[in-house]
Design an enzyme around this catalytic site. Structure first.
Site, PDB file in Angstrom:
ATOM      1  N   CYS A 128       0.747  -1.160   0.025  1.00  0.00           N
ATOM      2  CA  CYS A 128       0.047   0.052  -0.032  1.00  0.00           C
ATOM      3  C   CYS A 128       0.957   1.300  -0.085  1.00  0.00           C
ATOM      4  CB  CYS A 128      -0.866   0.025   1.021  1.00  0.00           C
ATOM      5  SG  CYS A 128      -0.112   0.159   2.846  1.00  0.00           S
ATOM      6  N   GLU A 192       8.573  -0.894  11.667  1.00  0.00           N
ATOM      7  CA  GLU A 192       7.387  -1.577  11.721  1.00  0.00           C
ATOM      8  C   GLU A 192       7.639  -2.794  11.134  1.00  0.00           C
ATOM      9  OE1 GLU A 192       5.409  -2.457   8.973  1.00  0.00           O
ATOM     10  OE2 GLU A 192       6.869  -1.700   7.567  1.00  0.00           O
ATOM     11  N   GLY A 274      -7.266  -5.843   7.881  1.00  0.00           N
ATOM     12  CA  GLY A 274      -8.497  -5.927   8.668  1.00  0.00           C
ATOM     13  C   GLY A 274      -8.546  -6.421   9.998  1.00  0.00           C
TER      14      GLY A 274
END
Length: 528
Positions: A128, A192, A274
């Site tokens: 993304c 991350e 999600g």
């Protein structure tokens, strides 16, 4: 969906007709896919035997043109490792979503890229926040030009616009960049961890795909090792945030009430991103949320992990109905077209007095919420580029860990460079072994013929074993001096000089170089 990352430099593009010493290569400069050739000195040649006016001159073959365009390019230069692409640091979300390549298409893209004339191996890392193509190229400049054209045709974005935002790195810089990406040092959210799993996915997707071969797979496997070492030895991920957790933090910052106690939360998508959003919401005290997904299977799996959270499943067909009842919406699907258009959002009822506007946190690429929605009075939209506001906190400690991690990256970079350079000796090792084997087999045959068949099967086997033993012991020393994996004290220059010495002493050179043969195969394939 993916980790946030990028690069702050791009490698120089040089005219294919000129070579410079390594010290003259600037590490960073503006790239143009169509470099202007340097003007050659003018000279006039007088022919002793000029051709007749009507003489037919045969055109040089494509291979000859390629060979003569730069002296010794295909006979003495090694293949190059290149990374070309763009990311969250160099391009806005509206540009990145146009170039995004779904994971399911990575194998097909590898094969398409390797069908280009100057690409030998390839890999795709599309998330993304980055789209990067890694290449093993037979010619730097021609490969970059071919891939840039390919990206432009695929995305519909013009070449000048791509070049305005792209990163372009060669060889050691490209390798170091991938190592930093895998380690989380190149991410917007420093340290991350999700990007490492995405680098692993590149290897998984490339298994068995023609074009995801020795060098490119070795590069990515080494990058995975780097990522693991940095996280284990430097604990750089401690206290850091991911895209999903940053999205939840951003929602808290933007809500009129800094809690999820009374929030009516809707999460669209129950995939990897999600699921992480749901977990971070639960960690922040959200005890009830509606999850819209194509099927209930993934939602049930999340329910098993979060037994104290009330997850209400709804099918995708009820998305707009669920949105009407929500005041905070997270979108994280792989849909290639917006789920929320300006028109259908405009039709939604207001969220009610005292709640404020309906918040849309869109962490999908391509975006799930049409940009036009932000123009509406009853909606506020945030996307992945808006997460910078969250990740500025607690950066000092992670920057210190990043500085320490670069030592590990340098160690691993030296090992990989040694391995890549040692591959140059593989053809020599094979040719030398074949040369010695021919001599051994010939001399053994002569010996057996002189004995006129008066040799038993056991004796033949013993003589064969003796000859093989002698050969292997004699080869052991030269073979050891032709190998270098970066773990010993032998310098690469010493290994390569040993290779050249063997080539000279035993006349192992071939008329057509390996690189030239690869170019020939590419050109013949292109004609078909």
């Amino acid at each position: 969906m993916t980790a946030i990352g990028g690069s702050s430099s791009s490698a120089a593009t040089l005219s294919s007709s000129v070579k410079f010493p390594p010290s003259q290569f600037p590490k960073s400069s503006t790239f143009s896919p169509h470099p202007t050739p340097l003007n050659p000195p003018k000279c006039t040649l007088r022919s002793e035997n000029p051709l007749p006016p009507n003489a037919v001159v045969s055109k040089p073959s494509p291979l000859e043109i390629l060979k003569t365009s730069s002296v010794d390019r295909y006979t003495k230069e090694k293949t190059s490792i290149i990374v070309i692409g763009l990311n969250v640091h160099t391009a806005p979300v509206e540009m990145r979503e146009k170039l995004a390549i779904p994971e399911a298409q990575w194998p097909q893209v590898i094969q398409e890229l390797c069908a280009l004339n100057h690409i030998e191996e390839a890999a795709v890392l599309s998330t993304c926040n980055r789209i990067e193509i890694y290449l093993v190229a037979l010619s730097q400049h021609r490969a970059v030009r071919e891939v840039t054209d390919w990206i432009s045709k695929l995305s519909g974005v013009s070449i000048p616009e791509i070049c305005k935002h792209q990163i372009l790195l060669y060889n050691k810089d490209a390798t170091q960049h991938l190592f930093e990406v895998a380690a989380g040092l190149d991410s917007l959210v420093l340290g991350e961890g999700q990007i490492l799993s995405q680098v692993k996915q590149v290897v998984k997707s490339g298994q068995g795909v023609p074009g995801f071969d020795r060098k490119i797979s070795g590069l990515f496997k080494q990058a995975i090792s780097v990522g693991k070492r940095v996280r284990t030895e430097k604990n750089i991920s401690s206290g850091s945030v991911s895209v999903s957790s940053a999205a939840v933090e951003l929602a808290l910052m933007k809500r009129s009430v800094a809690s999820f106690d009374d929030a009516r939360v809707l999460v669209i998508g129950a995939g990897k991103m999600g699921k992480l959003v749901i977990k971070h919401l639960a960690a922040k005290g959200c005890r009830k949320m509606v999850v819209v997904n194509r099927s209930e299977e993934r939602v049930n799996a999340i329910r098993e992990e979060l037994k104290d959270v009330d997850l209400v499943y709804r099918p995708l067909s009820e998305m707009l109905e669920c949105a009407t009842e929500a005041d905070l919406i997270f979108t994280c699907t792989a849909s290639e077209s917006p789920l929320f258009s300006k028109e259908n959002v405009e039709m939604l009822s207001s969220v009610g007095k005292g709640v404020g506007n309906r918040l849309y946190i869109d962490i999908s690429i391509p975006r799930n919420v049409d940009p036009g929605v932000s123009e509406l009075e009853n909606a506020v939209v945030y996307n992945v580029d808006d997460l910078r506001e969250v990740v500025d906190a607690n950066m000092e400690d992670r920057h210190q860990k990043a500085m320490e991690a670069r030592g590990i990256i340098q160690e691993e970079l030296n090992k990989f460079e040694a391995w890549i350079d040692s591959l140059e000796t593989v053809p020599t090792i094979k040719k030398f072994r074949a040369y010695v084997e021919r001599i051994r087999a010939s001399e053994l045959e002569k010996c057996l013929s002189k004995m006129r068949g008066n040799v038993s099967k056991e004796q033949k086997e013993a003589m064969y074993a003796l000859s093989m033993g002698i050969v292997n012991k004699l080869l052991h020393g030269p073979m050891q001096h032709l190998r270098c994996d970066g773990n010993d004290n032998k310098s690469l220059s010493e290994v390569l000089e040993n290779m050249r010495a063997l080539n000279r002493m035993y006349d192992l050179e071939t008329e057509i170089s390996l690189m030239e043969e690869k170019i020939r195969v590419k050109l013949e394939r292109a004609k078909k």
